[in-house]
Design a protein around this motif. Sequence first.
Motif, PDB file in Angstrom:
ATOM      1  N   ASN A 113       3.211  23.797   1.050  1.00 51.75           N
ATOM      2  CA  ASN A 113       3.658  22.467   0.620  1.00 51.75           C
ATOM      3  C   ASN A 113       4.899  21.954   1.339  1.00 51.75           C
ATOM      4  OD1 ASN A 113       2.103  21.003  -1.125  1.00 51.75           O
ATOM      5  ND2 ASN A 113       2.530  22.393  -2.840  1.00 51.75           N
ATOM      6  N   VAL A 114       4.980  22.151   2.652  1.00 53.76           N
ATOM      7  CA  VAL A 114       6.201  21.723   3.330  1.00 53.76           C
ATOM      8  C   VAL A 114       6.107  20.337   3.931  1.00 53.76           C
ATOM      9  CG1 VAL A 114       7.995  23.218   4.212  1.00 53.76           C
ATOM     10  CG2 VAL A 114       5.623  23.798   4.633  1.00 53.76           C
ATOM     11  N   LEU A 115       5.021  20.055   4.595  1.00 51.86           N
ATOM     12  CA  LEU A 115       4.883  18.767   5.276  1.00 51.86           C
ATOM     13  C   LEU A 115       3.534  18.146   4.949  1.00 51.86           C
ATOM     14  CD1 LEU A 115       6.133  19.562   8.908  1.00 51.86           C
ATOM     15  CD2 LEU A 115       7.268  18.074   7.267  1.00 51.86           C
ATOM     16  N   HIS A 116       3.507  16.840   4.848  1.00 54.14           N
ATOM     17  CA  HIS A 116       2.281  16.067   4.696  1.00 54.14           C
ATOM     18  C   HIS A 116       1.451  16.316   5.954  1.00 54.14           C
ATOM     19  CE1 HIS A 116       0.428  11.844   3.958  1.00 54.14           C
ATOM     20  NE2 HIS A 116       0.040  12.642   3.001  1.00 54.14           N
ATOM     21  N   ASN A 117       0.166  16.713   5.826  1.00 53.71           N
ATOM     22  CA  ASN A 117      -0.525  17.103   7.061  1.00 53.71           C
ATOM     23  C   ASN A 117      -0.676  15.942   8.047  1.00 53.71           C
ATOM     24  OD1 ASN A 117      -2.514  15.940   5.562  1.00 53.71           O
ATOM     25  ND2 ASN A 117      -3.988  17.614   5.768  1.00 53.71           N
ATOM     26  N   ARG A 118      -0.774  14.716   7.521  1.00 62.01           N
ATOM     27  CA  ARG A 118      -0.891  13.589   8.457  1.00 62.01           C
ATOM     28  C   ARG A 118       0.373  13.391   9.283  1.00 62.01           C
ATOM     29  NH1 ARG A 118      -3.427   9.393   4.569  1.00 62.01           N
ATOM     30  NH2 ARG A 118      -2.135   7.929   5.707  1.00 62.01           N
ATOM     31  N   SER A 119       1.511  13.819   8.736  1.00 65.87           N
ATOM     32  CA  SER A 119       2.752  13.676   9.502  1.00 65.87           C
ATOM     33  C   SER A 119       2.721  14.613  10.714  1.00 65.87           C
ATOM     34  CB  SER A 119       3.974  13.967   8.624  1.00 65.87           C
ATOM     35  OG  SER A 119       4.086  15.347   8.334  1.00 65.87           O
ATOM     36  N   VAL A 120       2.108  15.776  10.532  1.00 67.47           N
ATOM     37  CA  VAL A 120       2.041  16.738  11.629  1.00 67.47           C
ATOM     38  C   VAL A 120       1.053  16.245  12.689  1.00 67.47           C
ATOM     39  CG1 VAL A 120       1.709  19.155  12.251  1.00 67.47           C
ATOM     40  CG2 VAL A 120       2.482  18.571   9.949  1.00 67.47           C
ATOM     41  N   GLU A 121      -0.070  15.719  12.205  1.00 67.85           N
ATOM     42  CA  GLU A 121      -1.072  15.141  13.103  1.00 67.85           C
ATOM     43  C   GLU A 121      -0.426  14.088  13.999  1.00 67.85           C
ATOM     44  OE1 GLU A 121      -4.931  14.870  10.537  1.00 67.85           O
ATOM     45  OE2 GLU A 121      -4.373  12.851  11.193  1.00 67.85           O
ATOM     46  N   MET A 122       0.356  13.224  13.357  1.00 69.98           N
ATOM     47  CA  MET A 122       0.980  12.130  14.093  1.00 69.98           C
ATOM     48  C   MET A 122       2.057  12.646  15.049  1.00 69.98           C
ATOM     49  SD  MET A 122       2.673   8.682  12.547  1.00 69.98           S
ATOM     50  CE  MET A 122       1.284   8.233  11.572  1.00 69.98           C
TER      51      MET A 122
ATOM     52  N   THR B  11       0.859  -1.191   0.000  1.00 69.36           N
ATOM     53  CA  THR B  11       0.000   0.000   0.000  1.00 69.36           C
ATOM     54  C   THR B  11       0.894   1.239   0.000  1.00 69.36           C
ATOM     55  OG1 THR B  11      -0.003  -0.103   2.419  1.00 69.36           O
ATOM     56  CG2 THR B  11      -1.923  -1.022   1.292  1.00 69.36           C
ATOM     57  N   THR B  12       0.343   2.358  -0.454  1.00 69.49           N
ATOM     58  CA  THR B  12       1.072   3.629  -0.317  1.00 69.49           C
ATOM     59  C   THR B  12       0.218   4.600   0.507  1.00 69.49           C
ATOM     60  OG1 THR B  12       0.254   4.626  -2.367  1.00 69.49           O
ATOM     61  CG2 THR B  12       2.278   3.314  -2.513  1.00 69.49           C
ATOM     62  N   LEU B  13       0.876   5.627   1.031  1.00 68.87           N
ATOM     63  CA  LEU B  13       0.259   6.468   2.065  1.00 68.87           C
ATOM     64  C   LEU B  13      -0.342   7.759   1.554  1.00 68.87           C
ATOM     65  CD1 LEU B  13       3.090   6.140   4.761  1.00 68.87           C
ATOM     66  CD2 LEU B  13       1.150   4.615   4.363  1.00 68.87           C
ATOM     67  N   GLY B  14      -0.412   7.938   0.238  1.00 67.52           N
ATOM     68  CA  GLY B  14      -0.902   9.213  -0.301  1.00 67.52           C
ATOM     69  C   GLY B  14       0.273  10.092  -0.653  1.00 67.52           C
ATOM     70  N   ARG B  15       0.066  10.959  -1.657  1.00 71.24           N
ATOM     71  CA  ARG B  15       1.172  11.799  -2.137  1.00 71.24           C
ATOM     72  C   ARG B  15       1.797  12.584  -0.987  1.00 71.24           C
ATOM     73  NH1 ARG B  15       1.993  12.453  -7.554  1.00 71.24           N
ATOM     74  NH2 ARG B  15       4.099  12.754  -6.754  1.00 71.24           N
ATOM     75  N   GLY B  16       3.110  12.606  -0.987  1.00 70.24           N
ATOM     76  CA  GLY B  16       3.821  13.311   0.083  1.00 70.24           C
ATOM     77  C   GLY B  16       3.943  12.500   1.367  1.00 70.24           C
ATOM     78  N   GLY B  17       3.549  11.224   1.299  1.00 67.03           N
ATOM     79  CA  GLY B  17       3.442  10.400   2.505  1.00 67.03           C
ATOM     80  C   GLY B  17       4.743   9.997   3.181  1.00 67.03           C
ATOM     81  N   SER B  18       5.875  10.245   2.556  1.00 66.51           N
ATOM     82  CA  SER B  18       7.139   9.866   3.195  1.00 66.51           C
ATOM     83  C   SER B  18       7.375  10.627   4.493  1.00 66.51           C
ATOM     84  CB  SER B  18       8.327  10.129   2.261  1.00 66.51           C
ATOM     85  OG  SER B  18       8.223   9.315   1.130  1.00 66.51           O
ATOM     86  N   ASP B  19       6.859  11.844   4.565  1.00 65.89           N
ATOM     87  CA  ASP B  19       6.975  12.593   5.818  1.00 65.89           C
ATOM     88  C   ASP B  19       6.319  11.799   6.949  1.00 65.89           C
ATOM     89  OD1 ASP B  19       8.067  14.723   4.399  1.00 65.89           O
ATOM     90  OD2 ASP B  19       6.141  15.755   4.181  1.00 65.89           O
ATOM     91  N   THR B  20       5.160  11.249   6.631  1.00 64.46           N
ATOM     92  CA  THR B  20       4.417  10.489   7.631  1.00 64.46           C
ATOM     93  C   THR B  20       5.163   9.210   8.003  1.00 64.46           C
ATOM     94  OG1 THR B  20       2.366  11.442   6.820  1.00 64.46           O
ATOM     95  CG2 THR B  20       2.161   9.450   8.129  1.00 64.46           C
ATOM     96  N   SER B  21       5.809   8.574   7.021  1.00 60.96           N
ATOM     97  CA  SER B  21       6.637   7.397   7.331  1.00 60.96           C
ATOM     98  C   SER B  21       7.702   7.758   8.352  1.00 60.96           C
ATOM     99  CB  SER B  21       7.341   6.870   6.078  1.00 60.96           C
ATOM    100  OG  SER B  21       6.434   6.630   5.044  1.00 60.96           O
ATOM    101  N   ALA B  22       8.346   8.900   8.136  1.00 65.93           N
ATOM    102  CA  ALA B  22       9.438   9.311   9.022  1.00 65.93           C
ATOM    103  C   ALA B  22       8.931   9.565  10.438  1.00 65.93           C
ATOM    104  CB  ALA B  22      10.121  10.559   8.470  1.00 65.93           C
ATOM    105  N   VAL B  23       7.819  10.286  10.542  1.00 67.33           N
ATOM    106  CA  VAL B  23       7.291  10.583  11.876  1.00 67.33           C
ATOM    107  C   VAL B  23       6.839   9.289  12.562  1.00 67.33           C
ATOM    108  CG1 VAL B  23       5.481  11.788  13.152  1.00 67.33           C
ATOM    109  CG2 VAL B  23       6.644  12.939  11.265  1.00 67.33           C
ATOM    110  N   ALA B  24       6.256   8.381  11.792  1.00 66.74           N
ATOM    111  CA  ALA B  24       5.832   7.102  12.370  1.00 66.74           C
ATOM    112  C   ALA B  24       7.038   6.328  12.892  1.00 66.74           C
ATOM    113  CB  ALA B  24       5.078   6.281  11.326  1.00 66.74           C
ATOM    114  N   LEU B  25       8.133   6.352  12.143  1.00 71.14           N
ATOM    115  CA  LEU B  25       9.357   5.685  12.605  1.00 71.14           C
ATOM    116  C   LEU B  25       9.837   6.316  13.908  1.00 71.14           C
ATOM    117  CD1 LEU B  25      11.377   5.317   9.265  1.00 71.14           C
ATOM    118  CD2 LEU B  25      10.655   3.418  10.749  1.00 71.14           C
ATOM    119  N   ALA B  26       9.833   7.639  13.939  1.00 69.19           N
ATOM    120  CA  ALA B  26      10.313   8.340  15.134  1.00 69.19           C
ATOM    121  C   ALA B  26       9.437   8.009  16.342  1.00 69.19           C
ATOM    122  CB  ALA B  26      10.330   9.851  14.881  1.00 69.19           C
TER     123      ALA B  26
END
Length: 402
Positions: free
Chosen positions: A209-218, A146-161
């Motif tokens: 266009n700086v951060l995926h909004n879900r990454s900030v939520e997380m 699966t993929t996380l939506g455009r720009g989703g790598s930010d969210t991957s990083a925050v999830a890892l952290a």
Amino acid sequence: MGLIVQKYGGTSVRDAERVMNVANRIVEAYDAGNNVVVAVSAQGDTTDNLIEKAMEINSNASKREMDVLLSTGEQISISLLAMAIEKIGRPVISLTGWQAGFKTDAAYSNARIDRIDTERLQNEIDKRRIVIVAGFQGINKYGDITTLGRGGSDTSAVALAAALNADICEIYTDVDGVYTADPRIVKNAKKLDDISYDEMLELASLGANVLHNRSVEMAKKYHVKLAVKSSLNKVEGTLVKEVNKVEKMLVRGVTRDNDVARISLCGVEDTPGKAFTVFSLISKENIGVDLILQSIGNNGKKDISFTVKESDLDRVIEILEENKEIINAQEIKFAKDVSKVSIVGAGMVNNAGVATKMFEALYNAHININMIATSEIKISVLVPRKDAERAVVAIHDKFMLA
Ligand code: ASP
Ligand code: MG
């Protein structure tokens, strides 16, 4: 020292030279004694090019197959980056999203991360290896990519952290941090030293266009300290954190969003339940409605206007047409040539003059306002798209330079 999660975006790894640059920066953090886990995006325009390739064959391809295709972009990046670090001579391993334990729901092309099974990651970290993880991807309960939506790598990083309890999550990009406005539009835009999660979430959602909004939520939910920095220099970036005390600016940013369309239902009956009928039809299809404006009734009729994403417009028009009889409007109008311009700042809640100041800036620039929406932390206006950049500049000048 500690555990650092870093994320490098597509422009930061777009060619061999940039990949080597990133490798050197990762090694620097590693050599300072840190454990380093890195999430990477696909190189340059890879994801867009893959989408184009798919379109050449089937513009209606299933989301499942799109995910199989798009996830390959990040797989290229992780292997190349790992090779670059091998060349420098440090222990490193690349892992795809599923190897790294990213478990997502089944919403292909826009999946949410349910959890990360960190056993493999932790093993590699314990061996003092640098771990390079493919951003933007995971695996669902059916064993599908699966993929996380455009720009989703930010969210991957925050999830890892969050999952690894990292000391900090550093998002490296091609700008120096978060600005008061897009520096391409506003020449004197200023970089912010810090910003709160809530403000950042609004900025991200309103078109910065700086951060995926879900990454900030997380990041907010799991208290992940986030830093946005450039991969091309050593300038201090922007820190995203709980509260900001350092800068006391009332308005922290001005954004513009062009992915907007306005729909007007003119002359609908002025009776209870009309808005409910219209918006329930739309929300049933999972389409988000943003600004809403209803006129005061006149002669038993009223107008209801609202905005949706431009990409949702065709579908919304279809829905309205299908339900013409129930809605019973004299006329349905729509416009694509509009933009949403917003100001964001936690400090404006208790400041009555903020909206006035924004409207004054637009008035002085002779820009007409179509719709207005306010909340505790933002004010948005809908303006003609041709005036949107001028609006951003005028509002920015008014608040930031006054
Ligand atoms: N490569 C993906 C995209 O272009 C994910 C990302 O870059 O964050 O949207
Ligand atoms: Mg991005």
